[in-house]
Design an enzyme around this catalytic site. Structure first.
Site, short mmCIF file in Angstrom:
data_model
loop_
_atom_site.label_atom_id
_atom_site.label_comp_id
_atom_site.label_asym_id
_atom_site.label_seq_id
_atom_site.Cartn_x
_atom_site.Cartn_y
_atom_site.Cartn_z
N HIS A 84 31.21 50.02 45.01
CA HIS A 84 32.26 50.98 45.38
C HIS A 84 31.99 52.33 44.74
CE1 HIS A 84 35.23 47.57 46.52
NE2 HIS A 84 34.47 47.92 47.53
N CYS A 106 27.99 37.87 41.97
CA CYS A 106 28.05 37.87 40.51
C CYS A 106 28.32 36.46 40.00
CB CYS A 106 29.14 38.83 40.05
SG CYS A 106 29.48 38.75 38.28
N GLU A 165 36.36 41.08 46.73
CA GLU A 165 36.33 39.89 45.87
C GLU A 165 37.49 38.96 46.18
OE1 GLU A 165 37.24 38.64 41.31
OE2 GLU A 165 36.15 40.53 41.56
N CYS A 186 36.70 39.54 33.90
CA CYS A 186 35.35 39.63 33.33
C CYS A 186 35.41 40.32 31.97
CB CYS A 186 34.44 40.41 34.28
SG CYS A 186 32.78 40.70 33.61
N SER A 203 36.97 52.00 43.94
CA SER A 203 36.73 51.09 42.83
C SER A 203 38.02 50.64 42.14
CB SER A 203 35.80 51.75 41.81
OG SER A 203 35.69 50.96 40.64
N ASN A 263 38.11 48.61 39.56
CA ASN A 263 37.81 48.73 38.14
C ASN A 263 37.93 50.17 37.68
OD1 ASN A 263 34.96 49.30 36.36
ND2 ASN A 263 36.48 47.91 35.50
N SER A 289 31.13 50.26 38.19
CA SER A 289 30.43 50.52 39.46
C SER A 289 29.85 51.93 39.51
CB SER A 289 31.39 50.32 40.63
OG SER A 289 32.55 51.12 40.47
#
Length: 315
Positions: free
Chosen positions: A40, A96, A126, A213, A241, A243, A290
């Site tokens: 992303h 992943c 995801e 994670c 993104s 994250n 990312s």
């Protein structure tokens, strides 16, 4: 004005593995399809597309036969693998390992009869893959405070239930959601069981699994410290993104003079000036899991060349 790049920022190991893998595949066998954006980050996607990567949608994927398709780190639902088998499509799978393990755990609990809740964003690649592990019956919760009735009304509080998290979500939100769900399950049980002698076995089984994670969650403190060390912070990430949104808020909470950009063209002169029009003493450049390091370095060099120069101070 000193410009510092956060060397702890940049690709997580899952994204780095996917990028390395796709580059190796294209060097060896030429152009390649990618099911969805490999990462992303529009700048990195553009770089890879120039090397021969062609990004396709799931609808385009359904029309392909006898070819090769790359699976990004986000992972895919079982239906994607079934379709590939039917259409003789070779999948280069870079899911992943952390996501793959989470997919397996969700399937295991679903097969044992658990209601599956996922702390995440509906429609995120995801999350689509995770929901596919339980016949798309998972309930996705975006709001940790349970404020969205559209989300909570789907939950059956009489069933044994397990809560997982999208791997890139924030730990604070996850544990807030966990506590709120525990309270609601407890209240529901109390309302249904007025007999004080009711056995513990009647209480619905609620479990919460922190599946965020650690490469993501461990960056929080480091990013907060980095943000406090600099007078101005430039956070670089793709607009898509998840994250990036989480880590930007970490930086913003630590330093209010934090700004989100996707590339250097979005930089603004005013960000580097104090109220008295003097330059800030230091600028920190950081990013998401990312965000490629080369993009952050490029942004830092642009700041040094354009905004930290003597001619800028005198203008």
């Amino acid at each position: 004005m000193k410009v510092n790049v956060d060397m702890n920022s940049g690709f997580c190991f899952g994204v780095q593995f996917a990028i390395d893998r796709v580059e190796d595949e294209m060097k060896a066998s030429g152009p390649l399809y990618s099911l969805g954006d490999i990462v992303h980050n529009a700048v990195e996607v553009e770089r890879l597309e120039k090397l021969g990567l062609k990004t396709i949608t799931i609808e385009e994927f359904k029309t392909l036969k006898n070819t090769r398709v790359f699976i990004r780190a986000h992972g895919e639902p079982p239906s994607t693998y079934k379709l590939a088998l039917e259409n003789n499509i070779e999948l280069i799978d870079a899911t992943c390992p952390v996501v793959m393990k989470l997919q397996q755990r969700i399937k295991e609990f679903y097969d044992r009869g658990y209601q599956v809740l996922i702390y995440g964003r509906e429609g995120h690649p995801e999350v689509i893959g995770l929901c596919g592990q339980c016949n798309n019956e998972a309930i996705v919760l975006k709001h940790a405070d349970l404020s969205d009735r559209g989300e909570t009304e789907k939950i059956d509080f009489s069933r044994k239930t397990v809560l997982f998290s999208q791997t890139t979500k924030d730990t604070t939100g996850f544990y807030e959601l966990k506590a709120n769900l525990e309270n609601v399950f407890r209240e529901h049980h109390a309302a249904q069981n007025f007999d004080s002698a009711a056995t513990e076995s009647i209480v619905p089984d609620f479990q919460a699994k922190d599946t965020i994670c650690r490469q993501v969650s461990n960056r929080d403190q480091k990013l907060a410290a980095f943000s406090k060390e600099n007078e101005c912070v430039i956070f670089v990430a793709g607009r898509k993104s998840s994250n990036g949104k989480v880590l930007f808020e970490v930086c913003k909470d630590a330093n209010s003079n934090t700004h989100f950009i996707e590339n250097q063209s979005e930089l603004e002169r005013a960000w580097f000036l104090r109220p008295d029009d003097s330059l800030v003493e230091s600028v920190g450049v950081c990013g998401a899991t990312s965000t490629p390091m080369w993009v952050m370095q490029q942004v830092a060099e642009h700041i040094r060349a354009t905004f930290a120069a003597e001619r800028f101070v005198q203008s």
